[in-house]
Scaffold this motif. Structure first.
Motif, PDB file in Angstrom:
ATOM      1  N   LYS A  38      10.341  -6.058  -0.543  1.00 41.99           N
ATOM      2  CA  LYS A  38      11.158  -5.245   0.375  1.00 41.99           C
ATOM      3  C   LYS A  38      11.649  -3.931  -0.249  1.00 41.99           C
ATOM      4  CE  LYS A  38      15.621  -7.627  -0.269  1.00 41.99           C
ATOM      5  NZ  LYS A  38      15.208  -8.461  -1.416  1.00 41.99           N
ATOM      6  N   ASP A  39      12.085  -3.979  -1.517  1.00 47.27           N
ATOM      7  CA  ASP A  39      12.552  -2.754  -2.187  1.00 47.27           C
ATOM      8  C   ASP A  39      11.430  -1.723  -2.270  1.00 47.27           C
ATOM      9  OD1 ASP A  39      14.770  -4.294  -2.564  1.00 47.27           O
ATOM     10  OD2 ASP A  39      14.851  -4.107  -4.734  1.00 47.27           O
ATOM     11  N   GLU A  40      10.248  -2.191  -2.667  1.00 42.03           N
ATOM     12  CA  GLU A  40       9.104  -1.291  -2.840  1.00 42.03           C
ATOM     13  C   GLU A  40       8.616  -0.732  -1.505  1.00 42.03           C
ATOM     14  OE1 GLU A  40       9.988  -3.237  -6.282  1.00 42.03           O
ATOM     15  OE2 GLU A  40       9.450  -4.286  -4.442  1.00 42.03           O
ATOM     16  N   LEU A  41       8.644  -1.563  -0.454  1.00 38.55           N
ATOM     17  CA  LEU A  41       8.204  -1.101   0.874  1.00 38.55           C
ATOM     18  C   LEU A  41       9.143  -0.038   1.415  1.00 38.55           C
ATOM     19  CD1 LEU A  41       7.058  -4.460   2.536  1.00 38.55           C
ATOM     20  CD2 LEU A  41       5.650  -2.728   1.430  1.00 38.55           C
ATOM     21  N   LEU A  42      10.432  -0.234   1.204  1.00 39.52           N
ATOM     22  CA  LEU A  42      11.417   0.763   1.656  1.00 39.52           C
ATOM     23  C   LEU A  42      11.238   2.068   0.888  1.00 39.52           C
ATOM     24  CD1 LEU A  42      13.810   1.452   3.453  1.00 39.52           C
ATOM     25  CD2 LEU A  42      15.321   0.383   1.775  1.00 39.52           C
ATOM     26  N   LEU A  43      10.982   1.965  -0.410  1.00 41.52           N
ATOM     27  CA  LEU A  43      10.773   3.167  -1.227  1.00 41.52           C
ATOM     28  C   LEU A  43       9.476   3.874  -0.828  1.00 41.52           C
ATOM     29  CD1 LEU A  43      11.690   4.952  -3.576  1.00 41.52           C
ATOM     30  CD2 LEU A  43      10.456   3.448  -5.126  1.00 41.52           C
ATOM     31  N   LEU A  97       3.578   1.785  -7.378  1.00 43.91           N
ATOM     32  CA  LEU A  97       2.446   1.126  -8.036  1.00 43.91           C
ATOM     33  C   LEU A  97       2.864   0.278  -9.246  1.00 43.91           C
ATOM     34  CD1 LEU A  97      -1.106   2.411  -8.560  1.00 43.91           C
ATOM     35  CD2 LEU A  97       0.110   1.578 -10.543  1.00 43.91           C
ATOM     36  N   PRO A  98       3.659   0.809 -10.183  1.00 48.63           N
ATOM     37  CA  PRO A  98       4.025  -0.015 -11.347  1.00 48.63           C
ATOM     38  C   PRO A  98       4.801  -1.282 -10.973  1.00 48.63           C
ATOM     39  CG  PRO A  98       4.597   2.303 -11.707  1.00 48.63           C
ATOM     40  CD  PRO A  98       4.253   2.154 -10.279  1.00 48.63           C
ATOM     41  N   ARG A  99       5.747  -1.143 -10.018  1.00 45.36           N
ATOM     42  CA  ARG A  99       6.578  -2.290  -9.620  1.00 45.36           C
ATOM     43  C   ARG A  99       5.760  -3.318  -8.838  1.00 45.36           C
ATOM     44  NH1 ARG A  99      12.569  -2.440 -10.055  1.00 45.36           N
ATOM     45  NH2 ARG A  99      12.549  -3.038  -7.873  1.00 45.36           N
ATOM     46  N   ILE A 100       4.820  -2.858  -8.023  1.00 53.42           N
ATOM     47  CA  ILE A 100       3.959  -3.772  -7.258  1.00 53.42           C
ATOM     48  C   ILE A 100       3.135  -4.624  -8.229  1.00 53.42           C
ATOM     49  CG2 ILE A 100       1.907  -3.878  -5.748  1.00 53.42           C
ATOM     50  CD1 ILE A 100       4.333  -3.236  -4.126  1.00 53.42           C
ATOM     51  N   MET A 101       2.584  -3.983  -9.256  1.00 46.84           N
ATOM     52  CA  MET A 101       1.777  -4.715 -10.243  1.00 46.84           C
ATOM     53  C   MET A 101       2.623  -5.773 -10.962  1.00 46.84           C
ATOM     54  SD  MET A 101      -0.535  -1.604 -11.772  1.00 46.84           S
ATOM     55  CE  MET A 101      -1.630  -2.591 -12.755  1.00 46.84           C
ATOM     56  N   GLU A 102       3.835  -5.384 -11.311  1.00 49.28           N
ATOM     57  CA  GLU A 102       4.751  -6.294 -12.013  1.00 49.28           C
ATOM     58  C   GLU A 102       5.112  -7.486 -11.120  1.00 49.28           C
ATOM     59  OE1 GLU A 102       8.721  -5.648 -14.802  1.00 49.28           O
ATOM     60  OE2 GLU A 102       8.316  -4.243 -13.192  1.00 49.28           O
ATOM     61  N   LYS A 103       5.420  -7.197  -9.846  1.00 49.98           N
ATOM     62  CA  LYS A 103       5.851  -8.259  -8.924  1.00 49.98           C
ATOM     63  C   LYS A 103       4.709  -9.190  -8.532  1.00 49.98           C
ATOM     64  CE  LYS A 103      10.140  -6.703  -6.850  1.00 49.98           C
ATOM     65  NZ  LYS A 103      10.893  -6.506  -5.602  1.00 49.98           N
ATOM     66  N   MET A 104       3.489  -8.649  -8.367  1.00 51.33           N
ATOM     67  CA  MET A 104       2.369  -9.504  -7.959  1.00 51.33           C
ATOM     68  C   MET A 104       2.004 -10.496  -9.070  1.00 51.33           C
ATOM     69  SD  MET A 104       2.161  -8.738  -4.947  1.00 51.33           S
ATOM     70  CE  MET A 104       1.004 -10.038  -4.622  1.00 51.33           C
ATOM     71  N   PHE A 156      -6.899  -5.087 -12.128  1.00 54.88           N
ATOM     72  CA  PHE A 156      -8.147  -4.538 -11.578  1.00 54.88           C
ATOM     73  C   PHE A 156      -8.021  -4.207 -10.097  1.00 54.88           C
ATOM     74  CE2 PHE A 156     -12.266  -5.000  -9.469  1.00 54.88           C
ATOM     75  CZ  PHE A 156     -13.021  -4.076 -10.194  1.00 54.88           C
ATOM     76  N   VAL A 157      -7.483  -5.139  -9.313  1.00 54.50           N
ATOM     77  CA  VAL A 157      -7.502  -5.009  -7.849  1.00 54.50           C
ATOM     78  C   VAL A 157      -6.574  -3.892  -7.346  1.00 54.50           C
ATOM     79  CG1 VAL A 157      -7.021  -6.184  -5.648  1.00 54.50           C
ATOM     80  CG2 VAL A 157      -8.206  -7.402  -7.477  1.00 54.50           C
ATOM     81  N   ILE A 158      -5.340  -3.823  -7.843  1.00 52.61           N
ATOM     82  CA  ILE A 158      -4.392  -2.846  -7.285  1.00 52.61           C
ATOM     83  C   ILE A 158      -4.798  -1.399  -7.562  1.00 52.61           C
ATOM     84  CG2 ILE A 158      -2.000  -1.992  -7.395  1.00 52.61           C
ATOM     85  CD1 ILE A 158      -1.065  -4.858  -7.257  1.00 52.61           C
ATOM     86  N   PRO A 159      -5.116  -1.004  -8.815  1.00 53.79           N
ATOM     87  CA  PRO A 159      -5.552   0.389  -9.017  1.00 53.79           C
ATOM     88  C   PRO A 159      -6.818   0.730  -8.229  1.00 53.79           C
ATOM     89  CG  PRO A 159      -4.999  -0.628 -11.111  1.00 53.79           C
ATOM     90  CD  PRO A 159      -5.025  -1.727 -10.100  1.00 53.79           C
ATOM     91  N   VAL A 178       1.665   0.325   5.076  1.00 52.65           N
ATOM     92  CA  VAL A 178       0.503  -0.535   5.352  1.00 52.65           C
ATOM     93  C   VAL A 178      -0.436  -0.559   4.140  1.00 52.65           C
ATOM     94  CG1 VAL A 178      -1.466  -0.964   6.888  1.00 52.65           C
ATOM     95  CG2 VAL A 178       0.673  -0.112   7.833  1.00 52.65           C
ATOM     96  N   ASN A 179      -0.645   0.605   3.511  1.00 50.52           N
ATOM     97  CA  ASN A 179      -1.493   0.669   2.308  1.00 50.52           C
ATOM     98  C   ASN A 179      -0.954  -0.246   1.207  1.00 50.52           C
ATOM     99  OD1 ASN A 179      -3.127   2.599   3.518  1.00 50.52           O
ATOM    100  ND2 ASN A 179      -2.175   4.325   2.515  1.00 50.52           N
ATOM    101  N   VAL A 180       0.361  -0.211   1.004  1.00 55.76           N
ATOM    102  CA  VAL A 180       0.998  -1.009  -0.061  1.00 55.76           C
ATOM    103  C   VAL A 180       0.871  -2.505   0.235  1.00 55.76           C
ATOM    104  CG1 VAL A 180       3.209  -1.573  -1.167  1.00 55.76           C
ATOM    105  CG2 VAL A 180       2.583   0.815  -0.811  1.00 55.76           C
ATOM    106  N   ILE A 181       1.166  -2.910   1.478  1.00 53.81           N
ATOM    107  CA  ILE A 181       1.065  -4.327   1.847  1.00 53.81           C
ATOM    108  C   ILE A 181      -0.387  -4.789   1.741  1.00 53.81           C
ATOM    109  CG2 ILE A 181       1.370  -6.026   3.703  1.00 53.81           C
ATOM    110  CD1 ILE A 181       3.697  -4.273   4.744  1.00 53.81           C
TER     111      ILE A 181
END
Length: 424
Positions: A261-266, A277-284, A296-299, A389-392
């Motif tokens: 939620k924090d990353e989507l709002l940002l 991008l950095p926080r998404i990788m950390e959270k996933m 590999f997948v996110i970048p 949508v791209n982030v999700i």
């Protein structure tokens, strides 16, 4: 017992968003807003761009070297690209379907629309089209990796990092110090990311304040049908399409969104997926996906899996055609789908990518390029939706690939989700 309210990052960003809208609305048309607030947004975006390249390089090298086996990596890469192509094609079809059913461009008074200068996007498109798709593919292989790192050329950076990671894995024990260096780099950069994120509410305040003061909320009125349809279609795509994919692999799209939620709002407020991008990788990774798959997948997804952008491009193309009273046949719309499938990949990482892709695509089916000048004024507002949508889409792709490889950790998912619930 009453739950104690915590002023978390999400609430801080929301406060920055509301204050920015208020200041932009009160001082609408006042150039002083841009003079004083733009630097806040620019500094924040620059800080994010500063950390994105080191994180992608270090995590990709760690991930690839961790996989070690070139066959296994090739298998993962093949599956990932097939998944990206299928989902982005569905996104294009959803965009076309929405535009054909709801006809947002019909009955619009062209004189009521404000034209925006799009010459810079036209120049970028001309240079890209002149180069051709073959040259774009050739340029994925960098001649000077330092130059590519400096320019933030993501496809070239990914290509080099994958090869370097394979090299580190191939030399065995001699590669361990190199791997330790990049592991330390990644850990340090994630710490820097958490520090930079504390500046996010101020950056959001500046970016939104400038946008509202420039265009005003009234800029939405003549293009309201398009804006409403874009947002409604994006919500439909997240809940229905991505929701079904999530269900098929045994997770919930709502659970994933709650964790992010924090990353989507940002991402929404800055209209930039790079910021998260950095926080998404950390959270996933905490969500249960293995480090090498996340790395590999996110970048790669940031270049090849832009669901929101491709959906918007399809919808906007039909909207412009309807605005000019142009009826596109089924054949022409299929041509549009095929062209978008190619151009949306080939122009990844280009500044103003969605506009560049649309400019390169509209001419192929006889839609006037000038139509883009009418929607450029509210592009920032539409960009906010497609970025989410791209982030999700990329976050879900990591879960799908982890499950597909049989390496997802459901216990980690449950533990991390429970911890997120407590913090909420």
């Amino acid at each position: 017992m009453k739950k104690k309210f915590k002023f978390t990052l999400a609430y801080q960003i929301l406060a920055g968003l509301i204050l920015g809208i208020a200041v932009g609305g009160i001082f609408y048309g006042n150039p002083a807003v841009e003079t004083y607030l733009q630097p806040l947004g620019t500094i924040f975006i620059s800080m994010i761009k500063m950390i994105v390249v080191p994180i992608i390089v270090s995590t990709l090298i760690i991930g690839v070297a961790g996989t070690g086996d070139i066959k296994q990596l090739g298998k993962l890469g093949g599956k990932t690209l097939i998944y990206f192509e299928v989902v982005t094609t569905i996104a294009i079809l959803v965009g076309l379907l929405a535009a054909n059913i709801f006809q947002p461009g019909t009955g619009i008074d062209m004189s009521a629309l404000t034209k925006t200068d799009i010459s810079k996007h036209v120049e970028t498109t001309e240079s890209m089209v002149d180069n051709g798709l073959i040259d774009i593919i050739v340029n994925i292989v960098p001649t000077n990796i330092i130059q590519s790192l400096g320019e933030g050329d993501m496809l070239a950076i990914i290509f080099f990092s994958v090869l370097f990671g394979l090299g580190v894995a191939a030399i065995g024990d001699r590669g361990k110090p190199v791997l330790a260096f990049f592991q330390g780099t990644a850990d340090a950069m994630f710490w820097v990311t958490n520090l930079v994120m504390k500046f996010a509410p101020i950056g959001v305040f500046g970016l939104i304040g400038v946008t509202v003061s420039k265009f005003g909320l009234q800029s939405l009125i003549p293009l309201g049908k398009l804006a409403l349809l874009v947002y409604a279609t994006m919500i439909f795509f997240i809940i229905v399409v991505l929701g079904i994919i999530a269900k098929m692999v045994g997770t919930s799209i709502f659970r994933l969104m709650k964790v992010l939620k924090d990353e989507l709002l940002l991402a929404f407020t800055t209209a930039s997926s790079e910021t998260v991008l950095p926080r998404i990788m950390e959270k996933m990774e905490k969500f249960g996906c293995p480090k090498d798959i996340v790395s590999f997948v996110i970048p790669t997804g940031y270049s090849f899996n832009l669901d929101g952008s491709t959906l918007y491009q399809a919808l906007a193309a039909i909207f412009i055609a309807q605005m000019y009273g142009i009826e596109l046949s089924i054949t022409e719309q299929i041509t549009l789908v095929l062209v978008l499938m190619v151009t949306s990949k080939g122009m990844a990482g280009v500044p103003g990518a969605s506009f560049v892709v649309l400019l390169a695509t509209l001419g192929t089916v006889g839609i006037p390029l000038e139509g883009l000048a009418f929607i450029a004024g509210i592009d920032r507002i539409l960009d906010m939706a497609r970025t989410v949508v791209n982030v999700i889409g990329n976050s879900l792709a990591t879960v799908v690939m982890s499950k597909w490889e049989g390496r997802f950790d459901p216990e980690k998912e449950d533990t991390y989700f429970a911890a997120t619930e407590k913090l909420a």
